[in-house]
Each structure stands twice: as structure tokens, then as C-alpha cells.
Design a protein around this motif. Sequence first.
Motif, PDB file in Angstrom:
ATOM      1  N   LEU A 108       0.829  -1.197   0.000  1.00 47.17           N
ATOM      2  CA  LEU A 108       0.000   0.000   0.000  1.00 47.17           C
ATOM      3  C   LEU A 108       0.869   1.256   0.000  1.00 47.17           C
ATOM      4  CD1 LEU A 108      -2.702   1.472   0.256  1.00 47.17           C
ATOM      5  CD2 LEU A 108      -2.573   1.145   2.719  1.00 47.17           C
ATOM      6  N   LEU A 109       1.929   1.260   0.821  1.00 49.89           N
ATOM      7  CA  LEU A 109       2.835   2.402   0.841  1.00 49.89           C
ATOM      8  C   LEU A 109       3.513   2.593  -0.515  1.00 49.89           C
ATOM      9  CD1 LEU A 109       4.513   1.843   4.348  1.00 49.89           C
ATOM     10  CD2 LEU A 109       2.632   3.398   3.755  1.00 49.89           C
ATOM     11  N   GLY A 110       3.882   1.477  -1.154  1.00 53.91           N
ATOM     12  CA  GLY A 110       4.477   1.565  -2.482  1.00 53.91           C
ATOM     13  C   GLY A 110       3.526   2.149  -3.497  1.00 53.91           C
ATOM     14  N   SER A 111       2.253   1.770  -3.417  1.00 54.47           N
ATOM     15  CA  SER A 111       1.253   2.299  -4.348  1.00 54.47           C
ATOM     16  C   SER A 111       1.042   3.793  -4.149  1.00 54.47           C
ATOM     17  CB  SER A 111      -0.075   1.559  -4.166  1.00 54.47           C
ATOM     18  OG  SER A 111       0.040   0.212  -4.551  1.00 54.47           O
ATOM     19  N   LEU A 112       1.001   4.223  -2.887  1.00 54.08           N
ATOM     20  CA  LEU A 112       0.808   5.647  -2.607  1.00 54.08           C
ATOM     21  C   LEU A 112       1.992   6.470  -3.108  1.00 54.08           C
ATOM     22  CD1 LEU A 112      -0.735   5.431   0.985  1.00 54.08           C
ATOM     23  CD2 LEU A 112      -1.924   5.890  -1.170  1.00 54.08           C
ATOM     24  N   ALA A 113       3.208   5.934  -2.952  1.00 56.20           N
ATOM     25  CA  ALA A 113       4.391   6.641  -3.431  1.00 56.20           C
ATOM     26  C   ALA A 113       4.516   6.573  -4.948  1.00 56.20           C
ATOM     27  CB  ALA A 113       5.655   6.051  -2.788  1.00 56.20           C
ATOM     28  N   GLY A 114       3.913   5.547  -5.553  1.00 48.70           N
ATOM     29  CA  GLY A 114       4.048   5.355  -6.987  1.00 48.70           C
ATOM     30  C   GLY A 114       3.422   6.455  -7.814  1.00 48.70           C
ATOM     31  N   GLY A 115       2.374   7.082  -7.303  1.00 51.37           N
ATOM     32  CA  GLY A 115       1.726   8.149  -8.053  1.00 51.37           C
ATOM     33  C   GLY A 115       2.666   9.301  -8.326  1.00 51.37           C
ATOM     34  N   LYS A 116       3.339   9.773  -7.285  1.00 50.06           N
ATOM     35  CA  LYS A 116       4.281  10.881  -7.450  1.00 50.06           C
ATOM     36  C   LYS A 116       5.475  10.465  -8.300  1.00 50.06           C
ATOM     37  CE  LYS A 116       5.888  15.008  -6.623  1.00 50.06           C
ATOM     38  NZ  LYS A 116       5.238  16.204  -7.208  1.00 50.06           N
ATOM     39  N   THR A 117       5.959   9.243  -8.068  1.00 54.22           N
ATOM     40  CA  THR A 117       7.113   8.756  -8.836  1.00 54.22           C
ATOM     41  C   THR A 117       6.795   8.709 -10.323  1.00 54.22           C
ATOM     42  OG1 THR A 117       7.808   7.407  -6.955  1.00 54.22           O
ATOM     43  CG2 THR A 117       8.732   6.841  -9.104  1.00 54.22           C
ATOM     44  N   SER A 118       5.600   8.220 -10.675  1.00 54.79           N
ATOM     45  CA  SER A 118       5.243   8.110 -12.087  1.00 54.79           C
ATOM     46  C   SER A 118       5.089   9.475 -12.739  1.00 54.79           C
ATOM     47  CB  SER A 118       3.952   7.305 -12.245  1.00 54.79           C
ATOM     48  OG  SER A 118       2.852   7.997 -11.681  1.00 54.79           O
ATOM     49  N   ASP A 119       4.740  10.497 -11.960  1.00 57.58           N
ATOM     50  CA  ASP A 119       4.663  11.850 -12.510  1.00 57.58           C
ATOM     51  C   ASP A 119       6.045  12.431 -12.762  1.00 57.58           C
ATOM     52  OD1 ASP A 119       1.928  11.944 -12.610  1.00 57.58           O
ATOM     53  OD2 ASP A 119       1.691  12.925 -10.666  1.00 57.58           O
ATOM     54  N   VAL A 120       7.027  11.977 -11.986  1.00 56.87           N
ATOM     55  CA  VAL A 120       8.377  12.522 -12.107  1.00 56.87           C
ATOM     56  C   VAL A 120       9.175  11.827 -13.201  1.00 56.87           C
ATOM     57  CG1 VAL A 120      10.582  12.860 -10.917  1.00 56.87           C
ATOM     58  CG2 VAL A 120       8.423  13.288  -9.708  1.00 56.87           C
ATOM     59  N   ILE A 121       9.219  10.495 -13.182  1.00 60.69           N
ATOM     60  CA  ILE A 121      10.083   9.771 -14.122  1.00 60.69           C
ATOM     61  C   ILE A 121       9.306   9.133 -15.269  1.00 60.69           C
ATOM     62  CG2 ILE A 121      11.726   9.279 -12.275  1.00 60.69           C
ATOM     63  CD1 ILE A 121      10.755   6.398 -12.265  1.00 60.69           C
ATOM     64  N   GLY A 122       7.985   9.163 -15.225  1.00 62.56           N
ATOM     65  CA  GLY A 122       7.188   8.597 -16.299  1.00 62.56           C
ATOM     66  C   GLY A 122       6.593   7.249 -15.935  1.00 62.56           C
ATOM     67  N   ARG A 123       5.521   6.893 -16.647  1.00 60.62           N
ATOM     68  CA  ARG A 123       4.845   5.626 -16.365  1.00 60.62           C
ATOM     69  C   ARG A 123       5.728   4.443 -16.726  1.00 60.62           C
ATOM     70  NH1 ARG A 123       2.221   9.965 -14.597  1.00 60.62           N
ATOM     71  NH2 ARG A 123       0.066  10.198 -15.308  1.00 60.62           N
ATOM     72  N   LYS A 124       6.343   4.482 -17.900  1.00 59.28           N
ATOM     73  CA  LYS A 124       7.147   3.360 -18.377  1.00 59.28           C
ATOM     74  C   LYS A 124       8.288   3.049 -17.424  1.00 59.28           C
ATOM     75  CE  LYS A 124      10.092   2.133 -22.337  1.00 59.28           C
ATOM     76  NZ  LYS A 124      10.453   2.491 -23.732  1.00 59.28           N
ATOM     77  N   TRP A 125       8.991   4.081 -16.967  1.00 55.17           N
ATOM     78  CA  TRP A 125      10.160   3.829 -16.113  1.00 55.17           C
ATOM     79  C   TRP A 125       9.757   3.535 -14.672  1.00 55.17           C
ATOM     80  CZ3 TRP A 125      13.924   2.201 -18.701  1.00 55.17           C
ATOM     81  CH2 TRP A 125      14.142   2.673 -20.000  1.00 55.17           C
ATOM     82  N   THR A 126       8.531   3.892 -14.283  1.00 55.09           N
ATOM     83  CA  THR A 126       8.023   3.432 -12.992  1.00 55.09           C
ATOM     84  C   THR A 126       7.772   1.931 -13.037  1.00 55.09           C
ATOM     85  OG1 THR A 126       6.998   5.582 -12.565  1.00 55.09           O
ATOM     86  CG2 THR A 126       6.218   3.731 -11.254  1.00 55.09           C
ATOM     87  N   ILE A 127       7.290   1.436 -14.188  1.00 51.43           N
ATOM     88  CA  ILE A 127       7.150  -0.014 -14.371  1.00 51.43           C
ATOM     89  C   ILE A 127       8.511  -0.686 -14.242  1.00 51.43           C
ATOM     90  CG2 ILE A 127       6.583  -1.810 -16.065  1.00 51.43           C
ATOM     91  CD1 ILE A 127       4.398   0.039 -17.137  1.00 51.43           C
ATOM     92  N   ALA A 128       9.538  -0.076 -14.849  1.00 47.36           N
ATOM     93  CA  ALA A 128      10.897  -0.627 -14.750  1.00 47.36           C
ATOM     94  C   ALA A 128      11.395  -0.604 -13.312  1.00 47.36           C
ATOM     95  CB  ALA A 128      11.842   0.167 -15.648  1.00 47.36           C
ATOM     96  N   LEU A 129      11.146   0.507 -12.604  1.00 47.03           N
ATOM     97  CA  LEU A 129      11.566   0.618 -11.211  1.00 47.03           C
ATOM     98  C   LEU A 129      10.891  -0.449 -10.357  1.00 47.03           C
ATOM     99  CD1 LEU A 129      13.076   2.170  -8.968  1.00 47.03           C
ATOM    100  CD2 LEU A 129      11.067   3.653  -8.770  1.00 47.03           C
ATOM    101  N   ALA A 130       9.611  -0.668 -10.593  1.00 46.56           N
ATOM    102  CA  ALA A 130       8.886  -1.692  -9.844  1.00 46.56           C
ATOM    103  C   ALA A 130       9.529  -3.062 -10.043  1.00 46.56           C
ATOM    104  CB  ALA A 130       7.425  -1.730 -10.291  1.00 46.56           C
ATOM    105  N   SER A 131       9.907  -3.360 -11.283  1.00 46.31           N
ATOM    106  CA  SER A 131      10.527  -4.647 -11.578  1.00 46.31           C
ATOM    107  C   SER A 131      11.873  -4.794 -10.877  1.00 46.31           C
ATOM    108  CB  SER A 131      10.707  -4.793 -13.090  1.00 46.31           C
ATOM    109  OG  SER A 131      11.355  -5.999 -13.407  1.00 46.31           O
ATOM    110  N   ILE A 132      12.672  -3.736 -10.885  1.00 44.85           N
ATOM    111  CA  ILE A 132      14.002  -3.785 -10.260  1.00 44.85           C
ATOM    112  C   ILE A 132      13.888  -3.969  -8.752  1.00 44.85           C
ATOM    113  CG2 ILE A 132      16.077  -2.423  -9.765  1.00 44.85           C
ATOM    114  CD1 ILE A 132      15.702  -1.144 -12.560  1.00 44.85           C
ATOM    115  N   VAL A 133      12.986  -3.206  -8.131  1.00 50.90           N
ATOM    116  CA  VAL A 133      12.825  -3.297  -6.673  1.00 50.90           C
ATOM    117  C   VAL A 133      12.320  -4.685  -6.283  1.00 50.90           C
ATOM    118  CG1 VAL A 133      11.592  -2.372  -4.671  1.00 50.90           C
ATOM    119  CG2 VAL A 133      12.463  -0.819  -6.427  1.00 50.90           C
ATOM    120  N   PHE A 134      11.351  -5.217  -7.050  1.00 50.28           N
ATOM    121  CA  PHE A 134      10.848  -6.554  -6.724  1.00 50.28           C
ATOM    122  C   PHE A 134      11.929  -7.609  -6.917  1.00 50.28           C
ATOM    123  CE2 PHE A 134       9.081 -10.657  -7.813  1.00 50.28           C
ATOM    124  CZ  PHE A 134       8.199 -10.865  -6.772  1.00 50.28           C
ATOM    125  N   GLN A 135      12.701  -7.511  -7.998  1.00 48.56           N
ATOM    126  CA  GLN A 135      13.779  -8.469  -8.234  1.00 48.56           C
ATOM    127  C   GLN A 135      14.771  -8.459  -7.075  1.00 48.56           C
ATOM    128  OE1 GLN A 135      15.117  -7.106 -12.107  1.00 48.56           O
ATOM    129  NE2 GLN A 135      14.359  -8.963 -13.078  1.00 48.56           N
TER     130      GLN A 135
END
Length: 549
Positions: A108-135
Amino acid sequence: MMGLLGGQQNGNAAENGIAGSEFQLGGSKNKYQRMESEVGETAEDVPLTDKNSRRYVLACAIFASLNSVLLGYDVGVMSGAIIFIQEDLKLTNVQLELLVGILSIVSLLGSLAGGKTSDVIGRKWTIALASIVFQSGALIMALAPNFTVLMIGRLFAGVGIGFGVMIAPVYIAEISSATARGSLTSLPEIFVNFGILLGYISNYVFSGLPAHISWRVMLGVGLIPSIFLGFSLFVIPESPRWLVMQNRMEDARMVLIKTNESEKDVADRLAEIQQAAGMANDENYEAKAIWREIVNPNPAVRRMLITGCGIQCFQQITGIDALVYYSPTIFKDAGIKGNTEVLAATVVVGFTKTVFILVAIFLIDRVGRKPLLYVGTIGMTACLFVLSVALALPGQGEVGIGVAILAVCGNVAFFSVGIGPICWVLSSEVFPLKLRAQASALGAVGSRVSSGVITMSFLSVSGAITVAGTFFIFSLISGLSVAFVHTCVPETKGKTLEEIEMLFQDKGEWQGGGEVEMGDAERLVENKLPTIEPVTSLEPYRQVARYIN
């Protein structure tokens, strides 16, 4: 289920951006369609890419939904992995509960932070960030020598999943056409259930390995979807809405050419996105006022909050996450002895859950929300009660085991047909456009907290009152959900947003859940259409007729 946690709420937020602007401005599209029917097709209406654009958008939606597979896989695989983790690391029940349940809170905390992150670095690279953090989290968990390191990896995985399930619906909503958005944004929910099934299969396949190796392999396999997601970044484009917000108009237009079928669609969509982006500052300014309206609601908004947030909480407090996470524990309590046999039974549960979510998606716009909710909640209540009885009667042998498996499968089937997916649909329908993102976020918080409380207390409560007693309590709560559906959930199928709002304006209609009455429809017409004066004399028309003759 949990898969939709931050994803759904932010998917609604996306609709408030682009989809919302299309609702307000989409009349232009309808106008063009009516003009086309009168004057014929013009050159600019000739399809640019025909079916290729649809296939391209579908491929992008599938790749973006891979993060939902990660969430589902984590839920499914952890249910079996904890058997071997406890055996290898000698964990207590409290430690297991914390290990399992912490994901709901952290994601839930990740989802709340994801909104601001996606506005800063873009939707595509937020998807990439999510993959890296999960890996990173999955790798830490797979190599963890003790409980502390395992929890650190779990925190990383939770943040990565939170980012992923939040950004997937946002990205899909922003890249899809209005006509395809509904079906494509349902892909993450399907992929969550598919991930759960894969997790159960992984448990079964690797259960024969030594305990200190099996759970590490099970968790490590979760890296594979992330690798595919990494390759997908070379295929999927950036969201056109984010590109417009960065004033990269030509880049946005190139993406829209790939995802739309005609030049007219591209021009219309780009204009709508530009207007939506221009309204962003005004929307941010109004956010505080919207929260004040939610905190101090009028009677209609209060009823909306009761319906939208209540259905999300009931989704979790009926025990679905406890049943999915701890199904091996339940089957062992029913009398299944070997780990391999226990995990084989969980595969059947995962398959059932995946199949019936497809049934729900097929029926929801045909049958309606409320009939499916009735079927789902009543069926869940019956199955939970039967499961509690089967677990409470010792010495039933194969008959008792069979009844327990059928009850578990029946419960997940009724959940997947009813309250599981429909709670997210309702939360996007019952709130008016200006409140939708914030109110849905509030409901998602309640859902995630409820899930965390249930999963982090299940083993302790079961130890105190037995597993059978715990599921008897869940059956009582599920019975309350039937009453909640009857009293507080109106039917929204086929209704416009104005008609849905009117249901909540009238307390009787809200509690009855009936159709909009003719008087309500007449009031709606009176409010929306200009008054037309009645004809009191035919003399002007007679004069025109005499003049023509």
C-alpha cells in the motif's frame, strides 16, 4: 483481490485524468460519429493501422500487467513456501504471520508513493523501477540466512509490488482508447489470479526438494516474470499523457498514431489530453476541498462512502486472503498428511479461482452487479460454514478431506464471481467524478489494512479457537455481507453517472437498490434540458401556409 489494491484506485485516478476528461469532452466524439452518419466517411477517417493498433495496445497492456503476475505469484507461492521456511529457519507462528501479512501494508505504501514517482520519471520507467525493486527483494529472500534478512527482502518485494500494481492500470488507461479501456484495465485482475495459480504450481513442483533448498527455489522463480518485463521495456512506449505533461507533443503524437486507428482519433485524443493536462493544476487546487467533503460528507456522499468503502472491507474481512495464504495449513488440519498432497490440493484451488474470475468478467455487464453479489456472498457464506463443520468433525477420513477441498474451492469460486472483482467496479461507479480518486483510495486503504490484520492474526486466532472456529467466524461475517449487499448496494448496471448519483440522493432508492423511478428520470430531464414553451396558437403556422400557397 489484493491484486487490485493500489492498482484499482489509481486506475480510477487515471480515469479522472484522461478518462475523466473524455467523459466531459467525449461529446465531441459522439458528435463526429453523428456527422459521419449524415455526410459519409471522409479521407481522414480511413484507418491508419486497422487491427494492428489494437494488437499493439493489447501487447502493451499485457506487458504492463506482468507486475500483477508478480503480486499473484507472491501470494500463491508464499502459501506453500512458509511450510518449508518454518521447518528450515525454525520460525514461530507470530513470525510467519508477520512475514505473510506485512506485504499488504508495505505494498500500500508503495502504491501511494508510486503516483508521485510516475509523474516525475514517467509511467514506463516506474514499471521498470517496480521490476528492479521486486527483483532485489525476491533475490534477498531467496538467499536469506535468517528471519531478519527475509523480512528485509519482503519489504523490498512489497514496495516493488505496490509500485507495479499501482502503475499498471494507470498506464493501460492512458494508452488505451475509450472503447477498449474497460476490458484492458481488467487484465491486471486476471493476471493476479494467473500469478496465484503459478505460485501454487511452483509449490507443488519444487516440494520434493530438501526443505532448505525448496523454498528458496520457489521464491527465486518469481524473478522470471520480472526478466520478461525488462525485455518489454524495449517494446512499450511511454504514456502519451505523461509526454504531453512534459510538453513533448510530437512524441505524444507518435505514440497516439501507433495506438489509434485514424488521424481524426489521434487529433481528438491529443486535444483531450492537452486540455486534461491543463486542468491538472486546478484539480490539485481542489483536492483539499474534496477531502473536506469526504471527511464531513452530506447524506448522499455518506451513503456513497458506506457502499464503496464498505464493499472493499467486506471483500477482505470474509477471510479470502487467509484462505489463499494458509490453504496448506487448512488442508493439513482437514487430514491431508504429505506436503506434496497438500500442495497438489492448492493447485486445484488456484485453477478454480482463475477460471471463475473469467466467468465474472463475462457476466458482470450482462447479469448485473447485485445479482452476482448475492450469488457470491450467499455462496461464500455456505462454503465457509461447510468448511468449518468439516474441520470441526474429526475422523471423517477421505470424506472429510473431500468436503474441505470442495468447500475451499467453492469459496474462492463464489468470491471470484462476486465480491472479488465487483467491489472494484462499484468503487469506480458509485462516487461522482470529482470524488472518485480520493474516495477509492480511502477504500483501498481500508481493504489493505483489513487484509493485513486478517493475515497477520490468522495463525494466532486459529491456535486459540481452532481453524474450524476461525472459519465459522468468517462465515458469520460473510452472512453480514449478504445483508450489507441487500441494504446498502444499489444496482448500477446500465445506469448513467447521473442516475447513480440520484440513487444515493434518495435514501429509499439506495436501500432498496431498485431501478430509477420514472419521477427521477423526469427530474433528471428537467435539470439537464432547457424548458420548451408549449404551443398555444397555430395562427403563425396558418399565416406561413397561406403565404406559401
